[in-house]
Design a protein around this motif. Structure first.
Motif, mmCIF file in Angstrom:
data_model
loop_
_atom_site.group_PDB
_atom_site.id
_atom_site.type_symbol
_atom_site.label_atom_id
_atom_site.label_comp_id
_atom_site.label_asym_id
_atom_site.label_seq_id
_atom_site.Cartn_x
_atom_site.Cartn_y
_atom_site.Cartn_z
ATOM 1 N N ASP A 196 48.589 76.292 13.998
ATOM 2 C CA ASP A 196 49.902 76.196 14.230
ATOM 3 C C ASP A 196 50.217 75.606 15.554
ATOM 4 O OD1 ASP A 196 49.137 78.297 15.771
ATOM 5 O OD2 ASP A 196 50.618 79.662 15.139
ATOM 6 N N HIS A 197 49.264 75.063 16.135
ATOM 7 C CA HIS A 197 49.461 74.474 17.353
ATOM 8 C C HIS A 197 50.124 73.129 17.080
ATOM 9 C CE1 HIS A 197 48.470 71.916 20.954
ATOM 10 N NE2 HIS A 197 48.087 72.890 21.401
ATOM 11 N N ALA A 198 51.295 72.784 18.074
ATOM 12 C CA ALA A 198 52.314 71.773 17.813
ATOM 13 C C ALA A 198 51.519 70.472 17.597
ATOM 14 C CB ALA A 198 53.227 71.880 19.052
ATOM 15 N N LEU A 199 50.396 70.288 18.331
ATOM 16 C CA LEU A 199 49.870 68.893 17.988
ATOM 17 C C LEU A 199 48.588 68.853 17.050
ATOM 18 C CD1 LEU A 199 48.936 68.129 21.999
ATOM 19 C CD2 LEU A 199 50.762 67.183 20.456
ATOM 20 N N ALA A 200 48.643 70.142 16.339
ATOM 21 C CA ALA A 200 47.646 69.974 15.207
ATOM 22 C C ALA A 200 47.484 69.057 14.151
ATOM 23 C CB ALA A 200 47.260 71.614 14.707
ATOM 24 N N PRO A 201 48.893 68.659 13.746
ATOM 25 C CA PRO A 201 48.869 67.713 12.725
ATOM 26 C C PRO A 201 48.245 66.432 13.079
ATOM 27 C CG PRO A 201 50.918 68.696 12.894
ATOM 28 C CD PRO A 201 50.038 69.164 14.064
ATOM 29 N N LEU A 202 47.842 66.035 14.423
ATOM 30 C CA LEU A 202 47.351 65.069 14.709
ATOM 31 C C LEU A 202 45.694 65.036 14.209
ATOM 32 C CD1 LEU A 202 48.235 64.482 18.405
ATOM 33 C CD2 LEU A 202 48.776 63.111 16.630
ATOM 34 N N TRP A 203 45.197 66.052 14.055
ATOM 35 C CA TRP A 203 43.999 65.861 13.630
ATOM 36 C C TRP A 203 43.642 66.842 12.136
ATOM 37 C CZ3 TRP A 203 45.396 68.025 18.472
ATOM 38 C CH2 TRP A 203 45.275 69.348 18.514
ATOM 39 N N ARG A 204 44.704 67.131 11.562
ATOM 40 C CA ARG A 204 44.563 67.625 10.274
ATOM 41 C C ARG A 204 43.561 67.143 9.232
ATOM 42 N NH1 ARG A 204 49.790 67.544 7.249
ATOM 43 N NH2 ARG A 204 49.287 67.957 5.171
ATOM 44 N N PHE A 205 43.550 65.938 9.339
ATOM 45 C CA PHE A 205 42.492 65.281 8.083
ATOM 46 C C PHE A 205 41.435 64.757 8.790
ATOM 47 C CE2 PHE A 205 46.832 64.664 6.776
ATOM 48 C CZ PHE A 205 47.163 65.470 5.292
ATOM 49 N N PRO A 206 40.206 64.955 8.303
ATOM 50 C CA PRO A 206 39.106 64.871 8.974
ATOM 51 C C PRO A 206 38.773 63.417 9.164
ATOM 52 C CG PRO A 206 38.731 66.194 6.934
ATOM 53 C CD PRO A 206 40.089 65.903 6.634
ATOM 54 N N ILE A 207 39.353 62.378 8.535
ATOM 55 C CA ILE A 207 39.127 61.089 9.014
ATOM 56 C C ILE A 207 40.036 60.895 10.311
ATOM 57 C CG2 ILE A 207 40.900 60.185 7.453
ATOM 58 C CD1 ILE A 207 39.466 57.561 7.165
ATOM 59 N N LEU A 208 41.323 61.612 10.197
ATOM 60 C CA LEU A 208 41.976 61.275 11.451
ATOM 61 C C LEU A 208 41.455 61.919 12.574
ATOM 62 C CD1 LEU A 208 45.617 61.507 9.866
ATOM 63 C CD2 LEU A 208 44.215 59.343 10.193
ATOM 64 N N ARG A 209 40.954 63.227 12.102
ATOM 65 C CA ARG A 209 40.237 64.053 13.479
ATOM 66 C C ARG A 209 39.128 63.308 13.930
ATOM 67 N NH1 ARG A 209 37.812 68.671 10.751
ATOM 68 N NH2 ARG A 209 40.143 68.756 10.019
ATOM 69 N N ARG A 210 38.362 62.512 13.155
ATOM 70 C CA ARG A 210 37.368 61.624 13.744
ATOM 71 C C ARG A 210 37.838 60.837 14.836
ATOM 72 N NH1 ARG A 210 34.648 62.394 8.920
ATOM 73 N NH2 ARG A 210 35.518 60.398 8.251
ATOM 74 N N GLY A 211 39.006 59.724 14.450
ATOM 75 C CA GLY A 211 39.489 59.002 15.279
ATOM 76 C C GLY A 211 40.091 59.497 16.344
ATOM 77 N N PHE A 212 40.818 60.601 15.945
ATOM 78 C CA PHE A 212 41.704 61.118 17.322
ATOM 79 C C PHE A 212 40.650 61.588 18.326
ATOM 80 C CE2 PHE A 212 43.795 64.606 19.302
ATOM 81 C CZ PHE A 212 44.860 64.016 20.117
ATOM 82 N N ALA A 213 39.816 62.239 17.922
ATOM 83 C CA ALA A 213 38.640 62.907 18.789
ATOM 84 C C ALA A 213 37.828 61.720 19.534
ATOM 85 C CB ALA A 213 37.520 63.718 17.687
ATOM 86 N N ALA A 214 37.664 60.688 18.853
ATOM 87 C CA ALA A 214 36.816 59.646 19.435
ATOM 88 C C ALA A 214 37.751 59.031 20.696
ATOM 89 C CB ALA A 214 36.704 58.298 18.389
ATOM 90 N N HIS A 215 39.057 58.908 20.330
ATOM 91 C CA HIS A 215 39.904 58.482 21.360
ATOM 92 C C HIS A 215 39.957 59.296 22.528
ATOM 93 C CE1 HIS A 215 43.329 56.354 22.826
ATOM 94 N NE2 HIS A 215 43.975 57.615 22.866
ATOM 95 N N LEU A 216 40.256 60.602 22.021
ATOM 96 C CA LEU A 216 40.589 61.880 23.265
ATOM 97 C C LEU A 216 39.225 61.754 23.978
ATOM 98 C CD1 LEU A 216 42.265 63.718 24.532
ATOM 99 C CD2 LEU A 216 41.506 65.450 22.834
ATOM 100 N N THR A 217 38.099 61.655 23.477
ATOM 101 C CA THR A 217 36.722 61.719 24.039
ATOM 102 C C THR A 217 36.619 60.519 25.055
ATOM 103 O OG1 THR A 217 35.684 62.550 22.147
ATOM 104 C CG2 THR A 217 34.257 61.737 23.870
ATOM 105 N N ASN A 218 37.020 59.437 24.770
ATOM 106 C CA ASN A 218 37.089 58.436 25.697
ATOM 107 C C ASN A 218 37.918 58.451 26.858
ATOM 108 O OD1 ASN A 218 34.639 57.402 24.509
ATOM 109 N ND2 ASN A 218 35.746 55.844 23.335
ATOM 110 N N VAL A 219 39.196 59.120 26.383
ATOM 111 C CA VAL A 219 40.167 59.251 27.538
ATOM 112 C C VAL A 219 39.576 59.984 28.530
ATOM 113 C CG1 VAL A 219 42.335 60.115 27.776
ATOM 114 C CG2 VAL A 219 42.228 58.796 26.005
ATOM 115 N N LEU A 220 39.165 61.390 27.909
ATOM 116 C CA LEU A 220 38.481 62.331 28.964
ATOM 117 C C LEU A 220 37.349 61.801 29.789
ATOM 118 C CD1 LEU A 220 38.745 65.174 26.476
ATOM 119 C CD2 LEU A 220 40.245 64.888 28.643
ATOM 120 N N ARG A 221 36.623 61.006 28.986
ATOM 121 C CA ARG A 221 35.390 60.372 30.022
ATOM 122 C C ARG A 221 36.292 59.682 31.036
ATOM 123 N NH1 ARG A 221 32.209 58.793 24.128
ATOM 124 N NH2 ARG A 221 30.971 60.354 24.145
ATOM 125 N N ALA A 222 36.819 58.668 30.714
ATOM 126 C CA ALA A 222 37.550 57.878 31.785
ATOM 127 C C ALA A 222 38.100 58.582 32.870
ATOM 128 C CB ALA A 222 38.415 56.924 31.260
#
Ligand SMILES: C[S@@+](CC[C@H](N)C(=O)[O-])C[C@H]1O[C@@H](n2cnc3c(N)ncnc32)[C@H](O)[C@@H]1O
Length: 287
Positions: A196-222
């Protein structure tokens, strides 16, 4: 025998005959090295897969060139670490183009697979690269002693990219340049965030979760690199072929730290409660 090029294949996917190969070579890059790496066939052709690999390492070297030249101009000889070196393609090329001609400094390839280390070591010997060595180790367990250090990693698996970044941060590398591979750590922790986290729809589906997580991971690394005084750019490495594995994070040390980046990182992390990443534990905003 390699498959014939299909009529609609874009030029970079086509195999090259021995006469055509020069067009893909950088200044100072030898065919001898490409033979040693088995990128060229015994009769000097470049097949389509080898051409893709060559394009990756050549673009990496090209994008790194200005930062490496700055580091090479310093009084202390440059130690260049290639983390997760595999067959040693990138490290060997960087030796041939930069460290060899500089006449000082060294390249160290880190690789957890001992067989690959042995093979890469014989390639370096065969090429006469006497200031290059390969070490059988996990990246996180290696601690170079070098006052002038650059760390590179091309598709180092999963968290090995973060280990390469951490090594650079620990030793205050002048340059850190990574093209990350797939990354499961953050995707895994996102799946544990409340539905029920407001942003959870961003990573609800596994394929989108992988893409979103890859993006967020690189944002955090930078951002982590920026917090520690690096000037960072994130750009495409080669073109559309490699999608999620095609982002070059290039960081140059320009100051001790950056409080603005630290605040940004803190604010961003507050939006993602429960997200875990080893790099943040060691080098995050509170480290
Ligand atoms: C996908 S390959 C890429 C190899 C090379 N950088 C290239 O682009 O051709 C990743 C390599 O990293 C190595 N590797 C993975 N995790 C590692 C770690 N924690 N420490 C050292 N090597 C690691 C693997 O054994 C593998 O050879």
């Amino acid at each position: 025998m390699s498959a014939p090029a299909r009529p609609h294949d874009p030029p970079a996917r086509r195999a090259l005959s021995a006469n055509e190969v020069s067009a893909d070579l950088l200044n100072g890059q030898s065919r001898a090295l490409l033979h040693a790496l088995h990128l060229l066939t015994p009769d000097g052709k470049l097949n389509a897969d080898a051409r893709r690999k060559l394009k990756q390492i050549n673009h990496f070297a090209g994008l790194l060139r200005p930062a490496l030249h700055t580091a090479l101009d310093l009084a202390e000889p440059l130690t260049l670490v290639d983390a997760g070196t595999g067959n040693g393609y990138l490290g060997l090329l960087l030796y041939e183009l930069f460290i060899g001609p500089a006449g000082a400094g060294e390249v160290i390839g880190l690789e957890s697979n001992g067989q690959l280390v042995d093979r890469a070591t014989s390639r370096a010997r065969h090429m006469g690269f006497d200031r290059m060595r390969f070490v059988a180790t996990r990246v996180a367990e290696f601690d170079p002693i070098a006052r002038n250090l650059a760390v590179v990693a091309l598709h180092a698996c999963d968290t090995a990219t973060d280990d390469a970044i951490a090594l650079g941060l620990r030793r205050e590398a002048k340059v850190v340049a990574v093209v990350p591979c797939c990354q499961a750590e953050l995707a895994h922790s996102l799946s544990a965030v409340r539905a029920d986290h407001a942003l959870a729809p961003l990573w609800r589906f596994p394929i989108l979760r992988r893409g979103f997580a890859a993006h967020l991971t690189n944002v955090l690394r930078a951002l982590v690199l920026e917090c520690h005084g690096y000037q960072v750019t994130v750009t495409e490495l080669v073109g559309w072929e490699h999608s999620f594995k095609n982002e070059l994070i290039l960081a140059r040390k320009v100051q001790r730290g950056n409080s603005q980046a630290r605040n940004q990182l803190k604010a961003l992390l507050q939006l993602f409660p429960g997200v875990r990443m080893g790099l943040l534990d060691a080098w995050g905003p509170d480290a």
